[in-house]
Design a protein around this motif. Structure first.
Motif, mmCIF file in Angstrom:
data_model
loop_
_atom_site.group_PDB
_atom_site.id
_atom_site.type_symbol
_atom_site.label_atom_id
_atom_site.label_comp_id
_atom_site.label_asym_id
_atom_site.label_seq_id
_atom_site.Cartn_x
_atom_site.Cartn_y
_atom_site.Cartn_z
ATOM 1 N N THR A 33 31.959 74.105 52.149
ATOM 2 C CA THR A 33 31.963 73.311 53.371
ATOM 3 C C THR A 33 31.251 71.982 53.158
ATOM 4 O O THR A 33 31.719 70.923 53.610
ATOM 5 C CB THR A 33 31.289 74.093 54.515
ATOM 6 O OG1 THR A 33 32.030 75.293 54.746
ATOM 7 C CG2 THR A 33 31.256 73.276 55.788
ATOM 8 N N ALA A 34 30.105 72.026 52.455
ATOM 9 C CA ALA A 34 29.388 70.781 52.185
ATOM 10 C C ALA A 34 30.225 69.825 51.337
ATOM 11 O O ALA A 34 30.266 68.606 51.587
ATOM 12 C CB ALA A 34 28.065 71.091 51.489
ATOM 13 N N MET A 35 30.925 70.360 50.357
ATOM 14 C CA MET A 35 31.753 69.504 49.503
ATOM 15 C C MET A 35 32.910 68.897 50.301
ATOM 16 O O MET A 35 33.251 67.717 50.128
ATOM 17 C CB MET A 35 32.278 70.317 48.312
ATOM 18 C CG MET A 35 31.177 70.769 47.349
ATOM 19 S SD MET A 35 31.757 71.973 46.130
ATOM 20 C CE MET A 35 32.909 70.958 45.218
ATOM 21 N N VAL A 36 33.516 69.711 51.182
ATOM 22 C CA VAL A 36 34.627 69.189 51.981
ATOM 23 C C VAL A 36 34.144 68.099 52.925
ATOM 24 O O VAL A 36 34.778 67.040 53.083
ATOM 25 C CB VAL A 36 35.297 70.341 52.763
ATOM 26 C CG1 VAL A 36 36.300 69.790 53.766
ATOM 27 C CG2 VAL A 36 35.990 71.290 51.799
ATOM 28 N N VAL A 37 32.993 68.329 53.572
ATOM 29 C CA VAL A 37 32.464 67.328 54.492
ATOM 30 C C VAL A 37 32.119 66.040 53.751
ATOM 31 O O VAL A 37 32.428 64.932 54.216
ATOM 32 C CB VAL A 37 31.233 67.900 55.227
ATOM 33 C CG1 VAL A 37 30.521 66.813 56.004
ATOM 34 C CG2 VAL A 37 31.658 69.024 56.164
ATOM 35 N N GLN A 38 31.475 66.172 52.598
ATOM 36 C CA GLN A 38 31.130 64.983 51.821
ATOM 37 C C GLN A 38 32.375 64.240 51.334
ATOM 38 O O GLN A 38 32.416 63.010 51.312
ATOM 39 C CB GLN A 38 30.241 65.387 50.652
ATOM 40 C CG GLN A 38 28.863 65.865 51.079
ATOM 41 C CD GLN A 38 28.144 66.620 49.980
ATOM 42 O OE1 GLN A 38 28.724 66.926 48.945
ATOM 43 N NE2 GLN A 38 26.871 66.945 50.227
ATOM 44 N N SER A 39 33.402 64.977 50.951
ATOM 45 C CA SER A 39 34.642 64.335 50.513
ATOM 46 C C SER A 39 35.329 63.618 51.676
ATOM 47 O O SER A 39 35.852 62.507 51.522
ATOM 48 C CB SER A 39 35.583 65.382 49.910
ATOM 49 O OG SER A 39 34.993 66.019 48.806
ATOM 50 N N ASP A 40 35.346 64.260 52.860
ATOM 51 C CA ASP A 40 35.959 63.624 54.015
ATOM 52 C C ASP A 40 35.198 62.377 54.459
ATOM 53 O O ASP A 40 35.781 61.462 55.061
ATOM 54 C CB ASP A 40 36.041 64.623 55.177
ATOM 55 C CG ASP A 40 37.048 65.724 54.909
ATOM 56 O OD1 ASP A 40 37.911 65.524 54.019
ATOM 57 O OD2 ASP A 40 36.983 66.769 55.573
ATOM 58 N N ALA A 41 33.899 62.363 54.179
ATOM 59 C CA ALA A 41 33.103 61.193 54.581
ATOM 60 C C ALA A 41 33.255 60.031 53.609
ATOM 61 O O ALA A 41 32.912 58.890 53.956
ATOM 62 C CB ALA A 41 31.631 61.578 54.699
ATOM 63 N N ALA A 42 33.753 60.301 52.400
ATOM 64 C CA ALA A 42 33.832 59.239 51.385
ATOM 65 C C ALA A 42 34.691 58.050 51.827
ATOM 66 O O ALA A 42 34.314 56.899 51.585
ATOM 67 C CB ALA A 42 34.353 59.820 50.071
ATOM 68 N N PRO A 43 35.858 58.235 52.479
ATOM 69 C CA PRO A 43 36.649 57.049 52.880
ATOM 70 C C PRO A 43 35.918 56.110 53.828
ATOM 71 O O PRO A 43 36.202 54.918 53.845
ATOM 72 C CB PRO A 43 37.874 57.678 53.562
ATOM 73 C CG PRO A 43 37.995 59.043 52.957
ATOM 74 C CD PRO A 43 36.596 59.479 52.736
ATOM 75 N N PHE A 44 34.965 56.609 54.587
ATOM 76 C CA PHE A 44 34.226 55.745 55.511
ATOM 77 C C PHE A 44 33.125 54.967 54.811
ATOM 78 O O PHE A 44 32.446 54.155 55.436
ATOM 79 C CB PHE A 44 33.636 56.595 56.637
ATOM 80 C CG PHE A 44 34.659 57.323 57.439
ATOM 81 C CD1 PHE A 44 35.295 56.697 58.506
ATOM 82 C CD2 PHE A 44 35.031 58.625 57.123
ATOM 83 C CE1 PHE A 44 36.249 57.376 59.252
ATOM 84 C CE2 PHE A 44 35.985 59.296 57.852
ATOM 85 C CZ PHE A 44 36.601 58.671 58.921
ATOM 86 N N LEU A 45 32.929 55.241 53.527
ATOM 87 C CA LEU A 45 31.884 54.542 52.773
ATOM 88 C C LEU A 45 32.463 53.601 51.728
ATOM 89 O O LEU A 45 31.736 53.128 50.858
ATOM 90 C CB LEU A 45 30.982 55.575 52.069
ATOM 91 C CG LEU A 45 30.353 56.644 52.963
ATOM 92 C CD1 LEU A 45 29.581 57.650 52.115
ATOM 93 C CD2 LEU A 45 29.436 56.007 53.999
ATOM 94 N N MET A 46 33.764 53.332 51.802
ATOM 95 C CA MET A 46 34.408 52.501 50.774
ATOM 96 C C MET A 46 33.846 51.082 50.756
ATOM 97 O O MET A 46 33.887 50.405 49.720
ATOM 98 C CB MET A 46 35.918 52.466 51.012
ATOM 99 C CG MET A 46 36.589 53.833 50.877
ATOM 100 S SD MET A 46 36.339 54.585 49.259
ATOM 101 C CE MET A 46 37.222 53.411 48.239
ATOM 102 N N ALA A 47 33.314 50.631 51.890
ATOM 103 C CA ALA A 47 32.790 49.265 51.926
ATOM 104 C C ALA A 47 31.519 49.137 51.102
ATOM 105 O O ALA A 47 31.145 48.017 50.730
ATOM 106 C CB ALA A 47 32.523 48.845 53.376
ATOM 107 N N THR A 48 30.847 50.200 50.831
ATOM 108 C CA THR A 48 29.608 50.147 50.046
ATOM 109 C C THR A 48 29.787 51.036 48.824
ATOM 110 O O THR A 48 29.601 52.263 48.893
ATOM 111 C CB THR A 48 28.432 50.633 50.894
ATOM 112 O OG1 THR A 48 28.764 51.914 51.434
ATOM 113 C CG2 THR A 48 28.138 49.665 52.039
ATOM 114 N N PRO A 49 30.157 50.428 47.688
ATOM 115 C CA PRO A 49 30.439 51.233 46.485
ATOM 116 C C PRO A 49 29.265 52.106 46.069
ATOM 117 O O PRO A 49 29.465 53.228 45.585
ATOM 118 C CB PRO A 49 30.775 50.194 45.430
ATOM 119 C CG PRO A 49 31.223 49.001 46.193
ATOM 120 C CD PRO A 49 30.415 48.987 47.447
#
Length: 477
Positions: A239-255
């Protein structure tokens, strides 16, 4: 004068005191002999029962054979007919051996043993040969049929009764002075010996069934425990990995934030693999991986992030931080609550941890249960109330640990990924679609119940959800 007479009567004399001491010494000697005898009997019984059954039967047959020809027991035995004594030494020896030697197979082939012993006994009694201690073999053979016959026990009753009836008729026809009712009494005694063996066999079968049921229950309990451990490991980390993966697109502005999120995902995966390796070691037939502590602990994740998603300056759940007690290396599933909370925060879930009271050393079962309870509750919070504030409160007492995990309720905007940021530019992750395995709360309740604690879980008045438990500090599972 009266006073002197009374005093002389009540005061014990020297002879009375000596007699009391002598009686006490004799009682002590008898008690010592009794303890010695009972200890010897227990030792001998344990040694005898530990030997193979076939070897015990051979030794019993040998001992009975020797006693049948050794005075003073040689002339002691059963005599049914009271016929005139007939002296035939060779025949008497052969028939005596026929009543003792078949006992060597009394447990393996009890029907054959009873047939040979009964035939020899019947011929010996019908011929009026001298009494012999070998006749005790008939009672042992009857007992063995009742205690060891596995198949055809009821079928043996008819030929056994018929054979005894024939023996009674033959003895009566040869002039035995006993009336018919004597033969009935003797038959009842023989039947009682058979029945005694049957009772022993029934008790032995009941004990074997009890042990089997205990083993089945222990196996089921162990499977349930491993299922709970596997559920906790897989659901939390995945669950933690899925949540972190889903959150990655919202962080694209900050590499740099994307790199940090990927490092957290990697650390979570490493931690899950380490715990799964531990569980697989437990499932091995030898259990060497779990027993000797050889399960490797997870290493640091790339990019300086520790396993489990800790901050670069934090400590991994599997490692001991300064001022914290090192976890048991044999149980990598147990970690630090602060690392667990930090991992959940990095996945986008706002979590506050409050620890009250002085933390005292906990047993392995209590420590692991506290950790699993918080872990599973945070996993459910991420699933069902993604992005909503979650509070973890742990109160340490001398006898109990009070744990409460509560959230403010589900947030539809957070689940859809379109809510406001958390204040520092981080957006909550979209809530993952999941299928509940039905083991989460039930497994927690079972964990706490096994330790003798209390567990409650249910909705709050504000629409949130809370999990509360009181766990004894000394419990172990």
């Amino acid at each position: 004068m009266r006073s002197e007479s009374t005093d002389s009567t009540l005061s014990p004399g020297p002879g009375t005191t000596a007699g009391t001491r002598g009686a006490a010494r004799m009682a002590a000697v008898r008690a010592g002999w009794w303890r010695t005898w009972t200890a010897w009997w227990r030792t001998w019984t344990a040694w005898w029962q530990g030997r193979p059954r076939a070897a015990r039967d051979r030794e019993l047959a040998f001992v009975l054979t020797v006693l049948s020809f050794a005075e003073p027991l040689a002339g002691v035995g059963a005599r049914f007919g009271d016929l005139p004594t007939r002296h035939a030494p060779v025949l008497a020896v052969l028939l005596a051996l026929g009543q003792t030697l078949p006992l060597a197979v009394r447990a393996g082939r009890p029907a054959l043993c009873l047939t040979l012993v009964g035939l020899s006994f019947g011929v010996h009694q019908s011929l009026g040969l001298p009494q012999t201690f070998a006749s005790m073999g008939l009672y042992l053979a009857l007992y063995s049929v009742g205690a060891h016959a596995e198949r055809g026990r009821r079928l043996l009753v008819v030929p056994a009764v018929a054979a005894y009836a024939v023996l009674s008729v033959v003895l009566h026809a040869r002039g035995a002075p006993q009336p018919p009712q004597d033969y009935v009494v003797i038959g009842l005694v023989l039947a009682a010996v058979w029945g005694g063996g049957a009772v022993v066999r029934g008790r032995r079968a009941a004990e074997a069934e009890r042990r089997r049921l205990v083993a089945v229950a222990a196996t089921a309990a162990e499977r349930s425990r491993l299922a709970r451990e596997l559920h906790d490991v897989v659901t939390h980390h995945v669950t933690a990995m899925v949540v972190q993966s889903d959150a990655a697109p919202f962080l694209m502005a900050t590499p740099e934030r994307v790199t940090e999120a990927l490092a957290a995902i990697s650390g979570t995966g490493r931690r899950a693999l380490a715990e799964l390796r531990y569980l697989l070691g437990v499932l091995e037939a030898t259990g060497e991986s779990a027993a000797d502590g050889s399960v490797p602990m997870p290493d640091a994740a790339p990019g300086g992030s520790m396993p489990g998603g800790s901050m670069p300056g934090g400590s991994a759940p599997g490692r001991s931080a300064p001022g914290r007690s090192a976890p048991d290396s044999r149980a990598p599933a147990r970690g630090d609550l602060r690392d667990l909370v930090e991992q959940t925060r990095r996945g986008g879930q706002p979590v506050d941890l409050t620890e009250e009271g002085k933390r005292l050393p906990l047993s392995i079962g209590a420590d692991l249960t506290v950790y699993r309870l918080v872990q599973e509750s945070l996993t459910n919070a991420v699933k069902y109330a993604s992005g909503r504030p979650t509070r973890v409160t742990v109160g340490y007492g001398r006898e109990h640990v009070d744990v409460e995990v509560a959230n403010d309720g589900p947030d539809d905007h957070a689940r859809q990924g379109i809510g406001e940021a958390h204040g520092d530019g981080r957006h909550p992750a979209p809530g993952p679609r999941h299928i509940s395995g039905g083991r989460g709360l039930g497994g927690l309740r079972e964990r706490v119940r096994m330790l003798g604690g209390d567990f409650t879980a249910g909705p709050c008045a504000d629409g949130g959800f809370s999990v509360r438990a009181r766990i004894p500090t000394g419990g172990d599972a």
